[in-house]
Design an enzyme around this catalytic site. Structure first.
Site, PDB file in Angstrom:
ATOM      1  N   SER A  43      -5.778  -9.844  -1.587  1.00  0.00           N
ATOM      2  CA  SER A  43      -4.436  -9.597  -2.120  1.00  0.00           C
ATOM      3  C   SER A  43      -3.395  -9.667  -1.000  1.00  0.00           C
ATOM      4  CB  SER A  43      -4.384  -8.209  -2.747  1.00  0.00           C
ATOM      5  OG  SER A  43      -4.606  -7.236  -1.743  1.00  0.00           O
ATOM      6  N   HIS A  89      -8.291  -3.426   3.405  1.00  0.00           N
ATOM      7  CA  HIS A  89      -7.120  -3.068   4.230  1.00  0.00           C
ATOM      8  C   HIS A  89      -7.424  -1.864   5.136  1.00  0.00           C
ATOM      9  CE1 HIS A  89      -4.772  -5.543   1.421  1.00  0.00           C
ATOM     10  NE2 HIS A  89      -3.727  -5.412   2.227  1.00  0.00           N
TER      11      HIS A  89
HETATM   12  N1  DGL Z   1      -7.774  -5.297   0.074  1.00  0.00           N
HETATM   13  C1  DGL Z   1      -8.034  -5.022  -1.278  1.00  0.00           C
HETATM   14  C2  DGL Z   1      -9.331  -4.296  -1.526  1.00  0.00           C
HETATM   15  O1  DGL Z   1     -10.240  -4.451  -0.768  1.00  0.00           O
HETATM   16  C3  DGL Z   1      -6.935  -4.772  -2.249  1.00  0.00           C
HETATM   17  C4  DGL Z   1      -5.879  -3.843  -1.904  1.00  0.00           C
HETATM   18  C5  DGL Z   1      -4.768  -3.938  -2.927  1.00  0.00           C
HETATM   19  O2  DGL Z   1      -4.149  -4.998  -3.016  1.00  0.00           O
HETATM   20  O3  DGL Z   1      -4.531  -2.949  -3.625  1.00  0.00           O
HETATM   21  O4  DGL Z   1      -9.475  -3.610  -2.503  1.00  0.00           O
END
Ligand code: DGL
Length: 266
Positions: free
Chosen positions: A9, A183
């Site tokens: 994302s 993230h």
């Molecule tokens: N990096 C993502 C995950 O591993 C999504 C974070 C998001 O866009 O809310 O869930």
């Protein structure tokens, strides 16, 4: 040499790309960040599934030999559909609750993930397979992804929000914390500041890249490491900003991979 697509994302999947470049530097990579639409974690299941499919189709159309869905949320909501539509290996990312349950000494494990991941059938089905004597304290990291997206992973604002989210996990006495969103490895420093050095942090990037390696070997992409492959960064928001975030967040020297920002995806 293989061409590998990595999708998230936003900038979160850079934590997976970093590990992929460490273990498999000889391949070429296209990293696709849907930063115009981050965070996914607070969106509906149908939206996440449809959008993830569109972006993986885009990567497949560029000739990728394999795709890493470097997003727990997209994996939870869309991986089955993506796999059934695309005839290339699709590697997903799941919160490491199983290794966490095996590593925890006191059987109290914190799970920091997105709201969508924690609510998903896939996550809850995995949870149901784990020993009942392990207690999981689930916490949605609402608000953290936008802060990381805007380069504020180490800011006071992030530290304060994170302290609120980690409080129930800390009160429960968890000795292990699952970083259930790609993230969140970028919050390691802040997490250590709040929870100290003794808590075990579980991040599945190493396992994900080993899985990618096995899939590539099955496709006979066993290229010896002679030269570094190239990295192309594509964003739905701003590819130049993505490149500078990648240079800030990743430990890999991207110059060795002649990393470049290439236009934007819709
Ligand atoms: N990096 C993502 C995950 O591993 C999504 C974070 C998001 O866009 O809310 O869930």
């Amino acid at each position: 040499m293989a061409l590998i697509g990595v999708f998230d994302s936003g900038v979160g999947g850079l934590s997976i790309l970093d590990e992929a470049l460490r273990q498999l530097p000889q391949h070429d990579y296209i990293y696709l960040a849907d930063s115009a639409n981050a965070p996914y974690g607070e969106k509906s299941s149908d939206w996440i599934a449809a959008r993830s499919l569109v972006l993986c189709r885009h990567l497949a159309s560029k000739g990728c030999d394999a795709i890493v869905v470097a997003c727990n949320t997209a994996t939870a909501e869309a991986i089955q559909q993506i796999r059934s539509e695309l005839a290339i290996p699709i590697i997903g990312v799941e919160p490491g609750i199983k290794p966490a349950s095996m590593q925890s000494q006191n059987h109290i494990v914190g799970v920091l993930a997105t709201e969508a991941t924690l609510k998903s059938d896939k996550f809850n089905a995995l949870l149901a397979t784990l020993p009942k004597d392990c207690q999981f304290i689930k916490q949605a990291g609402v608000g953290l992804v936008p802060l990381i997206e805007s380069g504020k992973a180490d800011s006071t604002e992030t530290l304060e929000l994170l302290a609120n989210h980690l409080e129930p996990i800390q009160i429960a006495g968890a000795d292990t914390l699952v970083l259930g969103c790609t993230h969140f490895p970028f919050l390691r420093k802040a997490i250590r500041k709040l929870l100290g050095e003794s808590i075990t942090l579980i991040d599945t990037s190493d396992a994900v890249v080993r899985q990618l390696k096995r899939q590539l070997e099955a496709l006979h992409h066993q290229t010896p490491i002679k030269n570094c492959g190239a990295v192309v960064l594509v964003s739905s928001k701003n590819a130049d900003t993505l490149l500078s975030s990648a240079q800030d967040l990743m430990s890999t020297d991207l110059d060795q991979h002649t990393a470049r920002a290439l236009g934007d995806v819709q």
